[in-house]
Design a protein around this motif. Structure first.
Motif, PDB file in Angstrom:
ATOM      1  N   GLY A   9       6.171   2.180  79.432  1.00 11.87           N
ATOM      2  CA  GLY A   9       6.362   1.467  80.694  1.00 11.87           C
ATOM      3  C   GLY A   9       6.871   0.052  80.447  1.00 11.87           C
ATOM      4  O   GLY A   9       6.246  -0.707  79.716  1.00 11.87           O
ATOM      5  N   GLY A  11       7.198  -2.465  82.638  1.00 16.66           N
ATOM      6  CA  GLY A  11       6.870  -3.353  83.758  1.00 16.66           C
ATOM      7  C   GLY A  11       6.343  -4.668  83.180  1.00 16.66           C
ATOM      8  O   GLY A  11       6.568  -4.988  82.006  1.00 16.66           O
ATOM      9  N   ILE A  12       5.621  -5.406  84.006  1.00 19.48           N
ATOM     10  CA  ILE A  12       5.148  -6.732  83.565  1.00 19.48           C
ATOM     11  C   ILE A  12       4.136  -6.593  82.427  1.00 19.48           C
ATOM     12  O   ILE A  12       4.169  -7.345  81.452  1.00 19.48           O
ATOM     13  N   SER A  13       3.246  -5.599  82.516  1.00 16.95           N
ATOM     14  CA  SER A  13       2.243  -5.463  81.446  1.00 16.95           C
ATOM     15  C   SER A  13       2.900  -5.012  80.146  1.00 16.95           C
ATOM     16  O   SER A  13       2.654  -5.576  79.078  1.00 16.95           O
ATOM     17  N   GLU A  32      10.715   3.423  78.598  1.00 13.36           N
ATOM     18  CA  GLU A  32      10.730   3.265  80.058  1.00 13.36           C
ATOM     19  C   GLU A  32      11.485   4.445  80.664  1.00 13.36           C
ATOM     20  O   GLU A  32      12.574   4.780  80.208  1.00 13.36           O
ATOM     21  N   ARG A  33      10.906   5.042  81.673  1.00 14.67           N
ATOM     22  CA  ARG A  33      11.540   6.247  82.222  1.00 14.67           C
ATOM     23  C   ARG A  33      12.798   5.967  83.046  1.00 14.67           C
ATOM     24  O   ARG A  33      13.661   6.832  83.172  1.00 14.67           O
ATOM     25  N   THR A  45       4.029 -14.357  92.855  1.00 12.96           N
ATOM     26  CA  THR A  45       3.512 -15.670  92.448  1.00 12.96           C
ATOM     27  C   THR A  45       2.695 -15.494  91.180  1.00 12.96           C
ATOM     28  O   THR A  45       2.049 -14.460  90.981  1.00 12.96           O
ATOM     29  N   ARG A  98      10.914 -11.073  91.450  1.00 12.98           N
ATOM     30  CA  ARG A  98      10.419 -10.197  90.379  1.00 12.98           C
ATOM     31  C   ARG A  98      11.529  -9.810  89.405  1.00 12.98           C
ATOM     32  O   ARG A  98      11.278  -9.601  88.229  1.00 12.98           O
ATOM     33  N   ILE A 122       7.725   9.403  79.042  1.00  8.42           N
ATOM     34  CA  ILE A 122       6.769   9.938  78.067  1.00  8.42           C
ATOM     35  C   ILE A 122       5.682  10.699  78.829  1.00  8.42           C
ATOM     36  O   ILE A 122       5.005  10.135  79.692  1.00  8.42           O
ATOM     37  N   ARG A 173       7.144  -5.961 103.522  1.00 11.31           N
ATOM     38  CA  ARG A 173       7.780  -7.007 102.725  1.00 11.31           C
ATOM     39  C   ARG A 173       9.214  -7.217 103.129  1.00 11.31           C
ATOM     40  O   ARG A 173       9.912  -6.256 103.451  1.00 11.31           O
ATOM     41  N   ASP A 281      -1.635  -2.278  85.737  1.00 13.30           N
ATOM     42  CA  ASP A 281      -2.020  -1.429  86.864  1.00 13.30           C
ATOM     43  C   ASP A 281      -2.493  -0.039  86.435  1.00 13.30           C
ATOM     44  O   ASP A 281      -3.189   0.631  87.193  1.00 13.30           O
ATOM     45  N   GLY A 291      -3.162 -12.417  94.690  1.00  8.85           N
ATOM     46  CA  GLY A 291      -1.959 -12.607  93.875  1.00  8.85           C
ATOM     47  C   GLY A 291      -2.276 -12.539  92.393  1.00  8.85           C
ATOM     48  O   GLY A 291      -1.784 -13.344  91.591  1.00  8.85           O
ATOM     49  N   GLY A 293      -2.570  -9.297  90.413  1.00  5.96           N
ATOM     50  CA  GLY A 293      -2.297  -8.047  89.671  1.00  5.96           C
ATOM     51  C   GLY A 293      -1.414  -8.285  88.461  1.00  5.96           C
ATOM     52  O   GLY A 293      -1.721  -7.858  87.339  1.00  5.96           O
ATOM     53  N   ALA A 294      -0.308  -8.992  88.665  1.00  2.88           N
ATOM     54  CA  ALA A 294       0.604  -9.256  87.552  1.00  2.88           C
ATOM     55  C   ALA A 294      -0.018 -10.267  86.591  1.00  2.88           C
ATOM     56  O   ALA A 294       0.195 -10.187  85.371  1.00  2.88           O
ATOM     57  N   CYS A 295      -0.793 -11.201  87.141  1.00  2.00           N
ATOM     58  CA  CYS A 295      -1.467 -12.175  86.266  1.00  2.00           C
ATOM     59  C   CYS A 295      -2.427 -11.453  85.317  1.00  2.00           C
ATOM     60  O   CYS A 295      -2.511 -11.776  84.126  1.00  2.00           O
TER      61      CYS A 295
HETATM   62  C1  LIG Z   1       2.829  -6.025  98.027  1.00  4.94           C
HETATM   63  C2  LIG Z   1       2.442  -6.481  96.643  1.00  4.94           C
HETATM   64  C3  LIG Z   1       2.498  -7.845  96.323  1.00  4.94           C
HETATM   65  C4  LIG Z   1       2.099  -8.296  95.039  1.00  4.94           C
HETATM   66  N1  LIG Z   1       2.147  -9.631  94.760  1.00  4.94           N
HETATM   67  C5  LIG Z   1       1.671 -10.091  93.558  1.00  4.94           C
HETATM   68  C6  LIG Z   1       1.672 -11.494  93.247  1.00  4.94           C
HETATM   69  O1  LIG Z   1       2.153 -12.314  94.023  1.00  4.94           O
HETATM   70  N2  LIG Z   1       1.147 -11.894  92.048  1.00  4.94           N
HETATM   71  C7  LIG Z   1       0.626 -11.014  91.137  1.00  4.94           C
HETATM   72  O2  LIG Z   1       0.115 -11.438  90.079  1.00  4.94           O
HETATM   73  N3  LIG Z   1       0.644  -9.662  91.404  1.00  4.94           N
HETATM   74  C8  LIG Z   1       1.151  -9.185  92.566  1.00  4.94           C
HETATM   75  N4  LIG Z   1       1.182  -7.841  92.821  1.00  4.94           N
HETATM   76  C9  LIG Z   1       0.707  -6.894  91.788  1.00  4.94           C
HETATM   77  C10 LIG Z   1       1.735  -6.652  90.697  1.00  4.94           C
HETATM   78  O3  LIG Z   1       2.986  -6.297  91.282  1.00  4.94           O
HETATM   79  C11 LIG Z   1       1.289  -5.514  89.754  1.00  4.94           C
HETATM   80  O4  LIG Z   1      -0.042  -5.723  89.371  1.00  4.94           O
HETATM   81  C12 LIG Z   1       2.163  -5.475  88.496  1.00  4.94           C
HETATM   82  O5  LIG Z   1       3.517  -5.240  88.844  1.00  4.94           O
HETATM   83  C13 LIG Z   1       1.685  -4.372  87.530  1.00  4.94           C
HETATM   84  O6  LIG Z   1       2.556  -4.296  86.439  1.00  4.94           O
HETATM   85  P1  LIG Z   1       2.491  -3.055  85.443  1.00  4.94           P
HETATM   86  O7  LIG Z   1       3.477  -3.375  84.374  1.00  4.94           O
HETATM   87  O8  LIG Z   1       1.087  -2.792  85.022  1.00  4.94           O
HETATM   88  O9  LIG Z   1       2.951  -1.788  86.286  1.00  4.94           O
HETATM   89  P2  LIG Z   1       4.375  -1.452  86.927  1.00  4.94           P
HETATM   90  O10 LIG Z   1       5.043  -2.686  87.377  1.00  4.94           O
HETATM   91  O11 LIG Z   1       4.115  -0.391  87.941  1.00  4.94           O
HETATM   92  O12 LIG Z   1       5.247  -0.853  85.721  1.00  4.94           O
HETATM   93  C14 LIG Z   1       5.056   0.434  85.227  1.00  4.94           C
HETATM   94  C15 LIG Z   1       6.345   0.881  84.530  1.00  4.94           C
HETATM   95  O13 LIG Z   1       6.103   2.123  83.848  1.00  4.94           O
HETATM   96  C16 LIG Z   1       7.192   2.989  84.059  1.00  4.94           C
HETATM   97  N5  LIG Z   1       6.693   4.362  83.860  1.00  4.94           N
HETATM   98  C17 LIG Z   1       5.833   5.058  84.670  1.00  4.94           C
HETATM   99  N6  LIG Z   1       5.556   6.253  84.133  1.00  4.94           N
HETATM  100  C18 LIG Z   1       6.226   6.326  82.950  1.00  4.94           C
HETATM  101  C19 LIG Z   1       6.321   7.322  81.928  1.00  4.94           C
HETATM  102  N7  LIG Z   1       5.658   8.476  82.014  1.00  4.94           N
HETATM  103  N8  LIG Z   1       7.114   7.086  80.844  1.00  4.94           N
HETATM  104  C20 LIG Z   1       7.810   5.905  80.746  1.00  4.94           C
HETATM  105  N9  LIG Z   1       7.747   4.935  81.691  1.00  4.94           N
HETATM  106  C21 LIG Z   1       6.962   5.128  82.775  1.00  4.94           C
HETATM  107  C22 LIG Z   1       7.645   2.665  85.468  1.00  4.94           C
HETATM  108  O14 LIG Z   1       8.982   3.091  85.694  1.00  4.94           O
HETATM  109  C23 LIG Z   1       7.493   1.144  85.493  1.00  4.94           C
HETATM  110  O15 LIG Z   1       8.656   0.490  85.023  1.00  4.94           O
HETATM  111  C24 LIG Z   1       1.622  -7.360  94.066  1.00  4.94           C
HETATM  112  C25 LIG Z   1       1.622  -5.996  94.385  1.00  4.94           C
HETATM  113  C26 LIG Z   1       2.022  -5.555  95.654  1.00  4.94           C
HETATM  114  C27 LIG Z   1       1.995  -4.090  95.969  1.00  4.94           C
END
Ligand SMILES: Cc1cc2nc3c(=O)[nH]c(=O)nc-3n(C[C@H](O)[C@H](O)[C@H](O)COP(=O)(O)OP(=O)(O)OC[C@H]3O[C@@H](n4cnc5c(N)ncnc54)[C@H](O)[C@@H]3O)c2cc1C
Length: 384
Positions: A9, A11-13, A32-33, A45, A98, A122, A173, A281, A291, A293-295
């Motif tokens: 994945g 994403g941010i994490s 990344e898929r 934020t 983002r 994966i 949004r 996540d 705000g 989740g990403a933090c």
């Molecule tokens: C409306 C809204 C507003 C928000 N505002 C904020 C904010 O202001 N500040 C803040 O800190 N947080 C905020 N968040 C939360 C934040 O967006 C999430 O917590 C954060 O994006 C999580 O990141 P992640 O990398 O864990 O997951 P994701 O961003 O979901 O990334 C997961 C990645 O894995 C990939 N993937 C999935 N399955 C597979 C697989 N089997 N094989 C390969 N790749 C795969 C996906 O394509 C994706 O790219 C908000 C959330 C929402 C819904």
């Protein structure tokens, strides 16, 4: 010693963890898929608890280049937009698009020698051996980071079968231009409006003069197939029709609006299993009302890189990660949910009480949230 890490994945994490680990000299492959790292255009934020870590690993200046520094946050009454309370913010609090965050993370990861594999979904991980099935081959890793987001299929496969649950909130949004902001002082800062049964947030993103807004309504169920769909502006406007005129005008100016069903998934018993570990996540999706989740995803990635650096025993290292991150993310997940209830009260007398409480505690609560120092916790672990 850990010498090879796979991240599932981008994403941010996944990208934060991948970059921070790669900086320690460890080989990192991210899978990344999607065909491209194309984040959805929307705002986000980030507060000091996360931006200070990005700064430590040399990422903040690149990220902040495209970001906005609101410097102040207002809580307002939904109809009059009267200030209920406000808090000064410093440069460490940023709001941005983002796409800019993800682009900078991905570019930095690649420049540090990380290997980013797009179009690689994966679906199988052997957590005991560290084997990863990649298309038609298998590759072995010392450690596998599961960063595949709230719907994490790998979590279901390896950890537990707790399904994400609809929380009773729907987020709308949209993006508008600065000209469309409500015309009162401070509307160009971070703003939150508390109303009956809903709340609205808006802030600049730093990309051109785009403003991101999020309007949250309470709803008993979510029937859409996808968790994010394009919404009808007239539906959004009808939900918030009796809110501040300037605010309604701002939302009506958006070219497109999207709506999200907000889901949550409780934390698993443990954040690791064998040679796999859950981040972001995939581990602790939360409602977005603080705000954070990403933090939390950034804190996770940073913490893991520090903990596994030079470690001789993976299990002990992951035990430390679990101890540190499980309580913290569980607490923030619960607090975020509580904030939703607080924001959405609707009886007039309770709304008045809520406003008084906000006035009394806003500064302390924001400062408590943003001043968490992960490095201090990590030092305590190293001393043991
Ligand atoms: C409306 C809204 C507003 C928000 N505002 C904020 C904010 O202001 N500040 C803040 O800190 N947080 C905020 N968040 C939360 C934040 O967006 C999430 O917590 C954060 O994006 C999580 O990141 P992640 O990398 O864990 O997951 P994701 O961003 O979901 O990334 C997961 C990645 O894995 C990939 N993937 C999935 N399955 C597979 C697989 N089997 N094989 C390969 N790749 C795969 C996906 O394509 C994706 O790219 C908000 C959330 C929402 C819904």
């Amino acid at each position: 010693m850990i010498t090879s890490v796979a991240v599932i994945g981008a994403g941010i994490s996944g990208l934060t963890a991948g970059y921070a680990i790669r900086k320690k000299g460890i080989a990192v492959d991210v899978y990344e898929r999607s065909h491209s790292i194309s984040e959805f255009g929307a705002g986000i934020t980030l507060s000091k608890n996360a931006t200070s870590l990005l700064d430590n690993i040399g990422l903040l200046s690149g990220i902040a280049k495209n970001a906005y520094h609101p410097m102040k946050s207002y809580v307002r009454e939904y109809k009059s937009a009267r200030e209920i309370a406000s808090v000064e913010l410093d440069e460490s609090f940023i709001s941005l698009d983002r796409r800019d965050l993800i682009d900078t993370l991905a570019m930095s990861f690649k420049s540090a020698g990380g290997n980013l594999n797009l179009d690689h979904e994966i679906n199988y991980v052997n957590a005991s051996t560290g084997d990863l099935s990649i298309k038609d081959r298998t590759k072995n890793y010392d450690l596998i980071l599961i960063c595949d987001g709230i719907k994490s299929g790998l979590r279901g496969q390896i950890y537990d079968n707790l399904e994400p649950k609809f929380t009773g909130y729907v987020a709308w949004r949209g993006m508008v231009r600065a000209d469309d902001l409500p015309k009162f002082q401070g509307s160009d800062k971070a703003n939150v409006y508390y109303g009956p049964g809903g709340h609205i947030v808006h802030y600049p993103t730093g990309r051109d003069d785009y403003i991101n807004f999020v309007a949250i309504e309470s709803k008993s169920s979510w029937h859409e197939e996808s968790w994010r769909t394009e919404g009808e502006a007239r539906d959004l406007l009808s939900k918030f029709a009796n809110w501040n005129e300037g605010l309604v005008h701002m939302m009506a100016s958006a070219n497109k609006v999207y709506k999200w069903g907000i889901f949550q998934r409780s934390l698993p018993q443990k954040l690791f299993m064998g040679r796999s570990v859950l981040l972001g996540d995939a581990a602790h999706p939360m409602v977005p009302f603080l705000g954070q989740g990403a933090c939390m995803a950034i804190e996770d990635g940073y913490a893991l890189a520090e903990i596994i650096e030079g470690c001789d025993d993976i299990t002990l290292a992951l035990e430390d990660f679990n101890k540190l991150r499980k309580n913290r993310s569980n607490w923030i997940q619960k607090r975020s949910l509580l904030q939703g209830r607080f924001n959405h009260v609707s009886a007039p007398s309770i709304m008045s009480l809520r406003n008084l409480i906000t006035k009394a505690v806003l500064k302390r609560s924001v400062s408590g949230l943003h001043s968490y120092e992960l490095d201090r916790e990590l030092k305590a672990i190293r001393k043991r």
